[in-house]
Design a protein around this motif. Structure first.
Motif, PDB file in Angstrom:
ATOM      1  N   VAL A  66       7.397 -25.861 -31.150  1.00 29.98           N
ATOM      2  CA  VAL A  66       7.174 -27.251 -31.030  1.00 29.98           C
ATOM      3  C   VAL A  66       6.443 -27.620 -29.791  1.00 29.98           C
ATOM      4  CG1 VAL A  66       8.765 -29.214 -30.912  1.00 29.98           C
ATOM      5  CG2 VAL A  66       9.492 -27.479 -31.960  1.00 29.98           C
ATOM      6  N   ASP A  67       5.676 -28.299 -29.735  1.00 24.16           N
ATOM      7  CA  ASP A  67       5.026 -29.054 -28.664  1.00 24.16           C
ATOM      8  C   ASP A  67       5.705 -30.268 -28.422  1.00 24.16           C
ATOM      9  OD1 ASP A  67       2.906 -27.362 -27.500  1.00 24.16           O
ATOM     10  OD2 ASP A  67       1.917 -27.704 -29.666  1.00 24.16           O
ATOM     11  N   VAL A  68       5.992 -30.378 -27.096  1.00 22.13           N
ATOM     12  CA  VAL A  68       6.184 -31.878 -26.476  1.00 22.13           C
ATOM     13  C   VAL A  68       5.246 -32.420 -25.581  1.00 22.13           C
ATOM     14  CG1 VAL A  68       8.420 -33.075 -25.454  1.00 22.13           C
ATOM     15  CG2 VAL A  68       8.667 -30.970 -26.961  1.00 22.13           C
ATOM     16  N   LEU A  77      12.483 -33.915 -25.300  1.00 22.18           N
ATOM     17  CA  LEU A  77      12.770 -32.538 -25.158  1.00 22.18           C
ATOM     18  C   LEU A  77      14.077 -32.261 -25.636  1.00 22.18           C
ATOM     19  CD1 LEU A  77      11.569 -29.736 -24.431  1.00 22.18           C
ATOM     20  CD2 LEU A  77      12.121 -30.339 -21.991  1.00 22.18           C
ATOM     21  N   PHE A  78      15.132 -33.271 -24.930  1.00 24.04           N
ATOM     22  CA  PHE A  78      16.598 -32.942 -25.344  1.00 24.04           C
ATOM     23  C   PHE A  78      16.704 -33.200 -26.879  1.00 24.04           C
ATOM     24  CE2 PHE A  78      17.512 -34.890 -20.860  1.00 24.04           C
ATOM     25  CZ  PHE A  78      16.968 -33.603 -20.183  1.00 24.04           C
ATOM     26  N   ASP A  79      16.029 -34.053 -27.504  1.00 27.76           N
ATOM     27  CA  ASP A  79      15.958 -34.121 -29.055  1.00 27.76           C
ATOM     28  C   ASP A  79      15.631 -32.877 -29.671  1.00 27.76           C
ATOM     29  OD1 ASP A  79      17.237 -36.748 -28.777  1.00 27.76           O
ATOM     30  OD2 ASP A  79      15.374 -37.610 -29.142  1.00 27.76           O
ATOM     31  N   THR A  80      14.584 -32.415 -29.217  1.00 24.84           N
ATOM     32  CA  THR A  80      14.030 -31.004 -29.933  1.00 24.84           C
ATOM     33  C   THR A  80      15.011 -29.926 -29.738  1.00 24.84           C
ATOM     34  OG1 THR A  80      11.824 -31.526 -29.142  1.00 24.84           O
ATOM     35  CG2 THR A  80      12.207 -29.360 -29.611  1.00 24.84           C
ATOM     36  N   ILE A  81      15.611 -29.799 -28.590  1.00 20.64           N
ATOM     37  CA  ILE A  81      16.681 -29.017 -28.258  1.00 20.64           C
ATOM     38  C   ILE A  81      17.967 -29.048 -29.373  1.00 20.64           C
ATOM     39  CG2 ILE A  81      18.392 -28.073 -26.680  1.00 20.64           C
ATOM     40  CD1 ILE A  81      16.238 -28.324 -24.615  1.00 20.64           C
ATOM     41  N   ALA A  82      18.318 -30.229 -29.655  1.00 20.60           N
ATOM     42  CA  ALA A  82      19.484 -30.626 -30.489  1.00 20.60           C
ATOM     43  C   ALA A  82      19.345 -30.104 -31.730  1.00 20.60           C
ATOM     44  CB  ALA A  82      19.671 -31.932 -30.288  1.00 20.60           C
ATOM     45  N   ASP A  83      17.842 -30.493 -32.378  1.00 20.45           N
ATOM     46  CA  ASP A  83      17.523 -29.900 -33.622  1.00 20.45           C
ATOM     47  C   ASP A  83      17.474 -28.591 -33.655  1.00 20.45           C
ATOM     48  OD1 ASP A  83      17.181 -32.571 -34.125  1.00 20.45           O
ATOM     49  OD2 ASP A  83      14.543 -32.395 -33.825  1.00 20.45           O
ATOM     50  N   LEU A  84      16.878 -27.713 -32.590  1.00 24.08           N
ATOM     51  CA  LEU A  84      16.846 -26.472 -32.745  1.00 24.08           C
ATOM     52  C   LEU A  84      18.421 -25.824 -32.576  1.00 24.08           C
ATOM     53  CD1 LEU A  84      13.795 -25.767 -30.311  1.00 24.08           C
ATOM     54  CD2 LEU A  84      13.930 -25.239 -32.873  1.00 24.08           C
ATOM     55  N   ASN A  85      19.128 -26.431 -31.792  1.00 24.07           N
ATOM     56  CA  ASN A  85      20.635 -25.863 -31.856  1.00 24.07           C
ATOM     57  C   ASN A  85      21.273 -25.795 -33.517  1.00 24.07           C
ATOM     58  OD1 ASN A  85      20.680 -25.425 -29.170  1.00 24.07           O
ATOM     59  ND2 ASN A  85      21.561 -27.274 -28.692  1.00 24.07           N
ATOM     60  N   ASP A  86      20.877 -26.907 -34.137  1.00 25.44           N
ATOM     61  CA  ASP A  86      21.295 -27.244 -35.548  1.00 25.44           C
ATOM     62  C   ASP A  86      20.473 -26.233 -36.610  1.00 25.44           C
ATOM     63  OD1 ASP A  86      23.195 -28.816 -34.652  1.00 25.44           O
ATOM     64  OD2 ASP A  86      21.934 -30.657 -35.080  1.00 25.44           O
ATOM     65  N   HIS A  91      17.254 -18.212 -34.872  1.00 22.45           N
ATOM     66  CA  HIS A  91      18.346 -17.502 -34.018  1.00 22.45           C
ATOM     67  C   HIS A  91      18.471 -17.526 -32.407  1.00 22.45           C
ATOM     68  CE1 HIS A  91      18.073 -15.744 -38.119  1.00 22.45           C
ATOM     69  NE2 HIS A  91      19.366 -15.787 -38.033  1.00 22.45           N
ATOM     70  N   GLY A  92      17.245 -17.712 -32.044  1.00 18.82           N
ATOM     71  CA  GLY A  92      16.907 -17.958 -30.766  1.00 18.82           C
ATOM     72  C   GLY A  92      15.562 -18.779 -30.511  1.00 18.82           C
ATOM     73  N   TYR A  93      15.667 -19.477 -29.143  1.00 17.90           N
ATOM     74  CA  TYR A  93      14.662 -20.226 -28.813  1.00 17.90           C
ATOM     75  C   TYR A  93      14.591 -20.053 -27.245  1.00 17.90           C
ATOM     76  CZ  TYR A  93      17.614 -24.463 -28.120  1.00 17.90           C
ATOM     77  OH  TYR A  93      18.519 -25.103 -27.843  1.00 17.90           O
ATOM     78  N   ILE A  94      13.370 -20.458 -26.706  1.00 10.58           N
ATOM     79  CA  ILE A  94      12.941 -20.632 -25.108  1.00 10.58           C
ATOM     80  C   ILE A  94      12.081 -21.917 -24.941  1.00 10.58           C
ATOM     81  CG2 ILE A  94      12.970 -18.154 -24.884  1.00 10.58           C
ATOM     82  CD1 ILE A  94       9.725 -19.239 -24.312  1.00 10.58           C
ATOM     83  N   ARG A 111      21.760 -27.780 -22.271  1.00  6.61           N
ATOM     84  CA  ARG A 111      21.486 -28.130 -23.568  1.00  6.61           C
ATOM     85  C   ARG A 111      21.374 -27.090 -24.668  1.00  6.61           C
ATOM     86  NH1 ARG A 111      20.639 -32.843 -20.531  1.00  6.61           N
ATOM     87  NH2 ARG A 111      21.194 -34.573 -21.526  1.00  6.61           N
ATOM     88  N   VAL A 112      20.842 -25.893 -24.204  1.00  7.89           N
ATOM     89  CA  VAL A 112      20.643 -24.854 -25.153  1.00  7.89           C
ATOM     90  C   VAL A 112      22.045 -24.189 -25.575  1.00  7.89           C
ATOM     91  CG1 VAL A 112      19.520 -22.637 -25.406  1.00  7.89           C
ATOM     92  CG2 VAL A 112      18.471 -24.312 -24.187  1.00  7.89           C
ATOM     93  N   ASP A 113      22.039 -24.067 -26.727  1.00 10.09           N
ATOM     94  CA  ASP A 113      23.348 -23.261 -27.496  1.00 10.09           C
ATOM     95  C   ASP A 113      23.056 -21.980 -26.686  1.00 10.09           C
ATOM     96  OD1 ASP A 113      25.099 -21.714 -28.883  1.00 10.09           O
ATOM     97  OD2 ASP A 113      24.375 -22.455 -31.026  1.00 10.09           O
ATOM     98  N   PRO A 114      24.337 -21.573 -26.079  1.00 12.51           N
ATOM     99  CA  PRO A 114      24.216 -20.266 -25.174  1.00 12.51           C
ATOM    100  C   PRO A 114      24.048 -18.984 -26.462  1.00 12.51           C
ATOM    101  CG  PRO A 114      26.109 -21.532 -24.460  1.00 12.51           C
ATOM    102  CD  PRO A 114      25.572 -22.317 -25.828  1.00 12.51           C
ATOM    103  N   ALA A 115      24.407 -19.262 -27.634  1.00 11.15           N
ATOM    104  CA  ALA A 115      23.993 -18.090 -28.797  1.00 11.15           C
ATOM    105  C   ALA A 115      22.846 -18.084 -28.983  1.00 11.15           C
ATOM    106  CB  ALA A 115      25.012 -18.277 -29.878  1.00 11.15           C
ATOM    107  N   LYS A 116      21.755 -18.968 -28.719  1.00 11.85           N
ATOM    108  CA  LYS A 116      20.598 -19.017 -29.298  1.00 11.85           C
ATOM    109  C   LYS A 116      19.694 -18.830 -27.889  1.00 11.85           C
ATOM    110  CE  LYS A 116      20.862 -21.470 -33.373  1.00 11.85           C
ATOM    111  NZ  LYS A 116      20.231 -22.666 -34.229  1.00 11.85           N
ATOM    112  N   ASP A 117      20.497 -18.575 -26.719  1.00  6.37           N
ATOM    113  CA  ASP A 117      19.571 -18.707 -25.336  1.00  6.37           C
ATOM    114  C   ASP A 117      19.034 -17.314 -25.157  1.00  6.37           C
ATOM    115  OD1 ASP A 117      18.833 -19.090 -22.595  1.00  6.37           O
ATOM    116  OD2 ASP A 117      20.930 -18.625 -22.215  1.00  6.37           O
ATOM    117  N   VAL A 118      17.863 -16.922 -25.822  1.00 10.88           N
ATOM    118  CA  VAL A 118      17.430 -15.697 -25.724  1.00 10.88           C
ATOM    119  C   VAL A 118      16.812 -15.385 -24.429  1.00 10.88           C
ATOM    120  CG1 VAL A 118      17.180 -15.066 -28.163  1.00 10.88           C
ATOM    121  CG2 VAL A 118      15.679 -16.496 -27.238  1.00 10.88           C
TER     122      VAL A 118
END
Ligand SMILES: Nc1nc2c(c(=O)[nH]1)N[C@@H](CN(C=O)c1ccc(C(=O)N[C@@H](CCC(=O)O)C(=O)O)cc1)CN2
Length: 297
Positions: A66-68, A77-86, A91-94, A111-118
């Protein structure tokens, strides 16, 4: 003879071993997915993100990007993060650092889901690491540990001087190296811009890790005979080359090599390991989320 530690070769071995774990996950119907988010158009960040995507393709991880826009409000950017959390395919993103000045990276990370915080940057993951129960070791420090292991360097009881106190490298690496663990048990000194007599601290070290982001800060006069030198810096310095720059580490390689027992080059040292350990964390994230056991290198 000074050993030149080949980060490309070590990273390639790790990718090969991860490929087997990825096949195990695929057999269970779980293809690992990694997303990269880039806000703005920093050329170095674009290069790293492209390389991360290529690495994914090579090992069979599904890559998303995703480019912002760099001028967009932080909320985009926060909306992008919420989408990735869902997004269950991810499984992971940076979020590639640095972000533009009007965005506070700490607000991003929280805002990053800690389980996806690679990247291992979320406060929950930092806390777990400090407590000796890391879920995701941050990629560069983990890569440094793997490079030391590949060179047969045992950190137990060794004096390690880290030059640089960043959240991405210096702090987590210090925390990992002091832990009661096979790849820890070191005595660590962390130096920074206000450190007095820097050379004194680097000269007394068995292992020097240069991670200050200052081109050629550490030279041969600052290290002792037989020191292991790990250069984390990847600085773009203007030069009369096709690209208009050359890559220079935080270590003055030629003079340091004369004294070091082992040393990493730039490029081809820590950089490729940072990327390999991101794949490692992505496979680990997928294994945890999908409840499929895999062997990790
Ligand atoms: N979200 C994150 N942002 C940043 C991190 C990070 O770990 N997570 N670390 C650094 C940069 N970095 C990772 O993204 C990184 C640096 C260097 C390399 C690399 O492969 N370097 C090559 C040379 C590449 C080139 O040609 O320019 C090498 O050293 O051989 C990969 C990743 C900051 N941001």
């Amino acid at each position: 003879m000074t050993e030149i530690i080949d980060g490309n070769a070590v990273a390639s071995n790790i990718r090969d071993e991860l490929t087997e774990a990825i096949e195990t996950l695929a057999d269970a119907g779980a293809r690992p997915g990694l997303a990269t988010v880039l806000m703005g158009d920093d050329p170095a960040s674009q290069t790293y993100v492209n390389m991360k995507q290529r690495d994914c393709e090579e090992v069979g991880i599904e890559s998303h990007h995703v480019d912002v826009d760099g001028d967009a409000p932080a909320e985009e950017l926060f909306d992008t993060i919420a989408d990735l959390n869902d997004n269950d395919d991810v499984h992971g993103y940076i979020v590639q650092a640095p972000v533009p000045d009007h965005v506070d990276y700490r607000d991003v990370i929280r805002r990053v889901d800690p389980a996806k915080d690679v990247d291992g940057f979320h406060p929950e993951n930092v806390g777990r690491l400090v407590a000796g129960d890391a879920r995701f070791r941050p990629c560069t420090p983990h890569g440094v540990q793997k490079l030391l292991e590949s060179a047969g360097v045992d950190t137990e009881g060794k004096d390690v001087t880290i030059v640089g106190r960043s959240d991405i490298v210096g702090k987590p690496l210090a925390n990992l190296l002091i832990q009661k663990a096979d790849d820890g048990n070191a005595t660590v000194t962390v130096c920074h811009s206000r450190t007095e007599n820097l050379a004194e601290k680097t000269q007394r070290a068995d292992i020097v890790v240069a991670a200050a982001g200052v081109p050629e800060l550490v030279d041969g006069s600052m290290i002792s005979e037989g020191t292991v030198v790990i250069d984390v810096g990847v600085n773009r310095v203007d030069a009369d080359t096709e690209k208009g720059y050359e890559l220079v580490g935080d270590v003055e390689f030629e003079s340091a090599k004369e004294k070091a027992s082992a040393i990493t080059p730039v490029p081809g040292g820590v950089g490729p390991m940072t990327r390999a350990m991101l794949l490692y964390n992505t496979v680990k994230a997928a294994s945890l989320q999908e409840d499929v056991a895999v062997d990790l290198p």
